[in-house]
Write a protein that holds these residues in place. Structure first.
Motif: not given
Lengths: 372, 357
Positions: A262, A304, A307-313, B41-43, B168-169, B183-186
């Motif tokens: 987003q 941080k 990253i916790r949101q899980g987006y792809s880098a 995907y997600g942490p 997904t990288s 996407r599964v967010a924490a």
């Protein structure tokens, strides 16, 4: 005999039920080469082969989703018709074992057979059915060097009765001797006009109401990859159809499906790094209370959180890249430094490096570049 | 007696505590009969596996919970035998191809083709397709991913693939474009606390606010860790109202010790000491990336603002080299020495700009 009958009857029924649940990508694969979107040049050349019944060895290359496989499949179907298709065309892709042994046995054996004389086709149409066979090597860039080398002589020896079509993304991975034996066709990424006409066509056939905004969102997220945009469209329509009551597709659905981060998240990151946001829509309440570059800890906290949101880098980096490179007020030098950081991060991510460390690294370097 | 994590794992989509929108979508997809290939995907600890299991349950009903574990033997082109564990039910099959290391392509090719070419025989089954779950999809080799591409399209009528990955990288674009990305967010802190409360209530006790907050903060979005910590604390003392400290794992305190050593003194002798400690950590199977990240995190907390960026920069560089290279300890050590030299030079105010690369 009666015991077997119900079974034989039920089998075709099952097959017939398939098309509803087929992926649209397969369902709307071009049937003739004239249906292929955009690639005018290639299509023009190939159309001549339909009449002249001569075909060179071919090498199709270009980014994913531009119609390479579709073109060759449509062409061979037009050449041979449905009956002869099976006996005249051998399609091998990366999911098949394609080591040197297969090249020596299977490909060589197939290449060696002399095609049978043409039978009358069952659907009443006449097909050119030229006196050669086609071997399609899909995803040829994942073939080993040795396997490619083994092809060299085979291609020449059986050139009279067999044509090869190599399909690949990266032409540089094909060894030179093979490339020089083929006439090359480059498939360019689809322009937005042809993508939108194709998408609109599919949407109307599937009775999916789409707005212009949705189509443009599809085009933006797919970067000229038609397959990707069709898949997204299908996924979005599945999601919207299956809710109760069915809702219309909105552009943000497409972005979520495509895994786009987003813009608020990216803008937030950029503000933390000290990038001034100038575009009008980005000016929400949060960013308006003073744009000031913050220190290390703030940056680490933001990273941080992301990253916790899980987006792809890689997605984050590419979007941050777009934001900074198109930024109107940053100096060229600053942009260059940022670009270097992005490039290195991309390489590292491809090598499988840790995402958090590299996002942080990019963030810190951008921060440094902007504050000096 | 199973762990609370497994005992209170939601079994159906309705029981999931967070990402309600996502659950609704999954339910809708499962009901539509037109189920796509998916990529979750997600942490870690965000609930990817749980969601996959719930989706399967929604698709096939209770039958999917009857699991059996199989061991299959695959033959590599060089005639070496590979043992791969497979978890399967009548309707789905779950594999972790990265177990096979470099030969994961063989596993993918053989197994998927075998499944794809057999049709569902059980006529009472809800769906005509079988589902293949591929865990740790981001550690698949490029060959294996390439092998997936065409298979995914060709055998769509008999099979759906669900990929489960941390990011997904590392997946190639063709795979991503064939899947529906999920996407599964924490979970954020409030959600974590909510779940902790729920688990507490199920076990018959109340989780006090303070301890719930502490656990949620400590877990950093990893729900599995949070629940495990809660259980551990409960086992330690039945009364959670007393002031409790969340015990850090041994390796973490050990890493912190190493970080302190680096900051205290910078000398060749110290490097040797640190090296011994790093070896100790590695020999206990702590992933080198985790070691590096934990130490770096601790070090930057204790140094001057102007050094922090550089330390993280080198951490990132050496972490990448560690992945590409073979001998992990070299790169860890190199980073330690680099940090020490940075620190020392900063103290004696020597200009380091010449060493920037």
């Amino acid at each position: 005999m009666s015991f077997f009958q119900p079974q034989t009857r039920s089998a075709p029924q099952k097959q017939a039920a398939d098309p509803q649940h087929q992926p649209w990508v397969e369902k709307y694969r071009p049937k003739t080469i004239d249906d292929v979107s955009a690639q005018e040049h290639t299509v023009a050349v190939l159309r001549k082969t339909l009449t002249s019944s001569n075909l060179p060895h071919m090498l199709f290359y270009g980014p994913p989703g531009t119609g390479k496989t579709s073109t060759i499949l449509a062409l061979s179907r037009q050449l041979f018709g449905p009956d002869n298709f099976r006996s005249r065309v051998l399609e091998l892709n990366a999911s098949d074992e394609r080591g040197i042994a297969i090249v020596r046995d299977k490909i060589k054996n197939f290449a060696r057979q002399t095609p049978r004389a043409q039978a009358v086709s069952s659907d009443g149409k006449t097909y050119p059915c030229p006196p050669y066979k086609i071997i399609i090597l899909d995803e040829a860039d994942s073939m080993t060097q040795d396997a490619q080398a083994a092809l060299r002589r085979i291609m020449e020896t059986y050139a009279r009765i067999t044509r090869f079509c190599l399909v690949c993304n990266y032409v540089t991975r094909i060894i030179d001797p093979l490339a020089s034996r083929c006439s090359k066709f480059r498939f360019k990424p689809l322009d937005s006009m042809s993508t939108s006409t194709r998408l609109a066509e599919i949407a109307s056939k599937e009775n999916v109401p789409v707005t212009d905004a949705v189509i443009s969102a599809l085009i933006d997220t797919s970067h000229g990859d038609l397959r990707r945009s069709i898949t997204y469209l299908q996924s979005a329509s599945r999601l919207s159809m299956s809710t109760d009551p069915p809702t219309d597709i909105i552009p943000s659905d497409i972005e979520e499906i495509a895994g786009v981060v987003q813009s608020s998240v990216i803008n937030n990151l950029a503000t933390t790094l000290g990038v001034e946001l100038v575009s009008s829509d980005a000016m929400d309440v949060d960013s308006s209370n003073g744009v000031k570059a913050k220190g290390f800890d703030a940056i680490r906290k933001t990273v941080k959180g992301i990253i916790r949101q899980g987006y792809s880098a890689s997605q984050i980096i590419s979007q941050l890249h777009d934001l900074i490179i198109e930024h109107p007020t940053l100096s060229g030098r600053q942009k260059a430094k940022c670009a270097l950081a992005f490039a290195e991060a991309d390489k590292a991510l491809c090598d499988g490096a840790d995402e958090e460390l590299w996002i942080l690294e990019v963030a810190l370097r951008v921060h440094k570049a902007l504050s000096t | 007696m199973s762990l609370w994590v497994d005992k209170h794992r939601p079994r159906v989509l309705d029981d999931l505590h967070y990402h309600a929108g996502l659950s609704a979508r999954l339910r809708a997809l499962a009901a539509s009969g037109d189920f796509p290939h998916m990529l979750f995907y997600g942490p870690s600890g965000a609930g990817k596996k749980t969601r996959i299991a719930c989706t399967l349950r929604e698709l096939f009903g209770k039958g999917v919970e009857k699991l059996k574990i199989d061991q299959r033997v695959f033959l590599t082109p060089s005639k070496r035998k590979l043992d791969v564990n497979i978890v399967q039910s009548n309707f789905h099959i779950e594999i972790t191809p990265s177990e096979a290391g470099n030969y994961d392509r063989v596993v993918i090719q053989e197994l998927l083709k075998e499944i794809a070419q057999t049709q569902q025989v059980d006529l009472s089954a809800k769906q005509r397709f079988k589902v293949v779950i591929i865990n740790e999809a981001d550690s698949l080799t490029r060959d294996a991913q390439a092998a997936l591409r065409r298979t995914m399209e060709k055998y769509m009528s008999n099979m759906r693939i669900i990929l489960c990955a941390n990011s997904t990288s590392r997946l190639i674009a063709p795979i991503k474009s064939r899947c529906l990305l999920v996407r599964v967010a924490a979970p954020d802190e409030t959600k974590t606390i909510e779940v902790l409360r729920y688990v507490g209530k199920k076990e018959g006790f109340d989780v006090p606010d303070k301890i719930a907050h502490e656990i949620a903060e400590d877990s950093n979005g990893n729900l599995r860790k949070a629940i495990l910590v809660l259980e551990a604390l409960k086992m330690q003392s039945t009364d959670l109202d007393k002031p409790l400290t969340i015990a850090k794992p041994d390796w973490e305190t050990y890493c912190h010790k190493v970080a302190d050593m680096i900051v205290q003194e910078q000398s060749p002798q110290r490097v040797m000491d640190v090296r011994a400690k790093l070896y100790e950590l590695l020999s206990h199977c702590i992933p080198p990336t985790v070691v590096l990240k934990t130490i770096a995190d601790r070090v930057v907390d204790q140094v001057d603002e102007s050094l922090k960026a550089d330390i993280m920069h080198w951490a990132a560089i050496y972490e990448t080299r560690m992945r590409v290279g073979n001998k992990k300890i070299f790169h860890l050590e190199a980073w330690v020495v680099k940090v020490m030299s940075l620190y020392k030079h900063f103290f004696y105010d020597i200009d380091m700009s010449g060493f920037d690369d």
